[in-house]
Design a protein around this motif. Sequence first.
Motif, short mmCIF file in Angstrom:
data_model
loop_
_atom_site.label_atom_id
_atom_site.label_comp_id
_atom_site.label_asym_id
_atom_site.label_seq_id
_atom_site.Cartn_x
_atom_site.Cartn_y
_atom_site.Cartn_z
N ARG A 224 -7.53 0.31 1.94
CA ARG A 224 -7.90 0.21 0.52
C ARG A 224 -6.72 0.56 -0.36
NH1 ARG A 224 -12.25 3.47 1.92
NH2 ARG A 224 -11.54 5.03 0.41
N PHE A 225 -5.99 1.61 -0.01
CA PHE A 225 -4.85 2.02 -0.83
C PHE A 225 -3.72 1.00 -0.75
CE2 PHE A 225 -6.10 6.77 -0.32
CZ PHE A 225 -7.07 6.61 -1.30
N LEU A 226 -3.53 0.38 0.40
CA LEU A 226 -2.51 -0.66 0.51
C LEU A 226 -2.84 -1.82 -0.42
CD1 LEU A 226 -1.89 -0.66 4.35
CD2 LEU A 226 -0.15 -0.19 2.61
N ASP A 227 -4.11 -2.26 -0.43
CA ASP A 227 -4.51 -3.32 -1.35
C ASP A 227 -4.25 -2.92 -2.79
OD1 ASP A 227 -5.36 -4.95 0.69
OD2 ASP A 227 -7.47 -4.36 0.54
N HIS A 228 -4.68 -1.71 -3.12
CA HIS A 228 -4.57 -1.21 -4.49
C HIS A 228 -3.10 -1.11 -4.92
CE1 HIS A 228 -6.42 1.83 -7.54
NE2 HIS A 228 -5.38 1.22 -8.06
N GLY A 229 -2.28 -0.50 -4.08
CA GLY A 229 -0.87 -0.33 -4.42
C GLY A 229 -0.11 -1.63 -4.49
N PRO A 277 4.21 3.85 2.59
CA PRO A 277 4.12 5.27 2.97
C PRO A 277 3.17 6.06 2.08
CG PRO A 277 6.26 4.77 1.98
CD PRO A 277 5.58 3.46 2.22
N GLN A 278 3.12 5.75 0.77
CA GLN A 278 2.24 6.49 -0.12
C GLN A 278 0.77 6.25 0.23
OE1 GLN A 278 3.22 8.79 -2.57
NE2 GLN A 278 1.04 9.24 -2.29
N ALA A 279 0.45 5.03 0.69
CA ALA A 279 -0.93 4.72 1.07
C ALA A 279 -1.39 5.61 2.21
CB ALA A 279 -1.05 3.24 1.46
N PHE A 280 -0.55 5.81 3.21
CA PHE A 280 -0.93 6.64 4.35
C PHE A 280 -0.93 8.13 3.99
CE2 PHE A 280 -0.03 2.70 6.51
CZ PHE A 280 -0.92 2.70 7.57
N ILE A 281 0.03 8.53 3.17
CA ILE A 281 0.06 9.94 2.74
C ILE A 281 -1.20 10.27 1.94
CG2 ILE A 281 1.22 11.57 1.18
CD1 ILE A 281 3.87 10.20 1.99
N SER A 282 -1.56 9.40 1.00
CA SER A 282 -2.74 9.64 0.18
C SER A 282 -4.02 9.59 1.01
CB SER A 282 -2.82 8.62 -0.97
OG SER A 282 -1.82 8.87 -1.94
N ALA A 283 -4.07 8.68 1.97
CA ALA A 283 -5.25 8.58 2.83
C ALA A 283 -5.46 9.87 3.61
CB ALA A 283 -5.11 7.39 3.77
N MET A 284 -4.41 10.41 4.18
CA MET A 284 -4.54 11.64 4.96
C MET A 284 -4.76 12.86 4.08
SD MET A 284 -4.63 10.84 8.04
CE MET A 284 -4.47 12.47 8.78
N ARG A 285 -4.31 12.78 2.84
CA ARG A 285 -4.49 13.90 1.91
C ARG A 285 -5.88 13.91 1.31
NH1 ARG A 285 0.41 13.83 -1.96
NH2 ARG A 285 -0.80 12.21 -3.03
N GLY A 286 -6.61 12.80 1.47
CA GLY A 286 -7.96 12.72 0.93
C GLY A 286 -8.02 12.35 -0.53
N ASP A 287 -6.98 11.66 -1.04
CA ASP A 287 -6.98 11.25 -2.44
C ASP A 287 -8.09 10.23 -2.70
OD1 ASP A 287 -4.77 12.81 -2.77
OD2 ASP A 287 -3.34 11.15 -2.97
N ASP A 288 -8.64 10.26 -3.93
CA ASP A 288 -9.52 9.17 -4.34
C ASP A 288 -8.67 8.05 -4.93
OD1 ASP A 288 -8.73 10.13 -6.82
OD2 ASP A 288 -10.72 10.89 -7.38
N GLU A 289 -9.32 6.98 -5.40
CA GLU A 289 -8.56 5.83 -5.92
C GLU A 289 -7.65 6.22 -7.07
OE1 GLU A 289 -8.42 2.60 -5.02
OE2 GLU A 289 -9.81 2.72 -3.34
N GLN A 290 -8.17 7.05 -7.98
CA GLN A 290 -7.36 7.45 -9.12
C GLN A 290 -6.18 8.30 -8.69
OE1 GLN A 290 -9.52 9.21 -12.37
NE2 GLN A 290 -7.69 9.95 -13.40
N GLY A 291 -6.42 9.21 -7.75
CA GLY A 291 -5.33 10.06 -7.27
C GLY A 291 -4.23 9.26 -6.61
#
Length: 325
Positions: A224-229, A277-291
């Motif tokens: 999801r974060f890869l799509d978003h980014g 890299p940010q997508a995987f870092i945020s995913a493991m950190r538990g960020d929501d979409e806004q984060g």
Amino acid sequence: MDAFTPSELKTILHSKRANIYYLQHCRVLVNGGRVEYVTDEGKQSLYWNIPIANTTTVLLGTGTSITQAAMRELAKAGVLVGFCGGGGTPLYSANEVDFDVAWFSPQSEYRPTEYLQHWVRFWFDDARRLDAAKRVQRARLERIREHWGGSRALADAGFAVPAGRFESALDESRRQIGLAADNTELLTEEARLTKKLFRFACDATDYGDFVRTRNGAGADPANRFLDHGNYLAYGLGATAAWVLGLPHGLAVLHGKTRRGGLVFDIADLVKDALVLPQAFISAMRGDDEQGFREACIDTLVRAEALDFMIDTVKAIALEVGGAGQ
């Protein structure tokens, strides 16, 4: 102190602007001469200013509307506006349609033509167009090498890759780019390296098993974060093309028949280097979409991604377009 007119705001270079806005569940309008977005909280309406002089792209997601006056002011300030769904997909409207987003470019009879003229000098020549595509891919590799190997933010996040294997993968990709006989081979090599980068990112973040999927409702956080980014990168790519006066259809890598292919090409310069890299870092950190969005935008701004896109495309236009003149 004299006030600036909207048209004068374009004197702030797009490559130096700091903001990308993704808005949802709000109205965009002009209030007191300023472009603002309005959200409702109970019986109260909250107004938030959009600094259009310092903005490159506005993405309007679910539940948004915009007034004619706001579009006029955004166009005068050279801000690209895109209509999209939640998180960037799916497509709801159509103009310059790229990647499930409808881009509404600011209109002007005085767009620059210098780089367009250089671009079309080589674009109809298959060999020179392939040369331009290879230059895009080589610039992509160097950006990956630079950011993954030297970013303090990645180091602080504990994102580290084995230097030997990483450098070997990039060197082999560079060799394959040089050997590529056509766009199909280039795209195959691009996908091959990206797959390796996914594995490096999974290992660096202990993400576990990962399979790339797109636009899936039940997709895992990294997908999801890869799509978003990537959609943020497409917004910057569309901005870079507009700044240089290049139509989105004049792609060098993603197919002559694909209307928005050039934005794909330009976004490739930073997607794997900065977004992945940010997508995987945020995913493991538990960020929501806004984060994640805030972290990704911060990465793009700090890395001067738009500057890099504009400078790279400009150099390709002048160098390849000037060859053989």
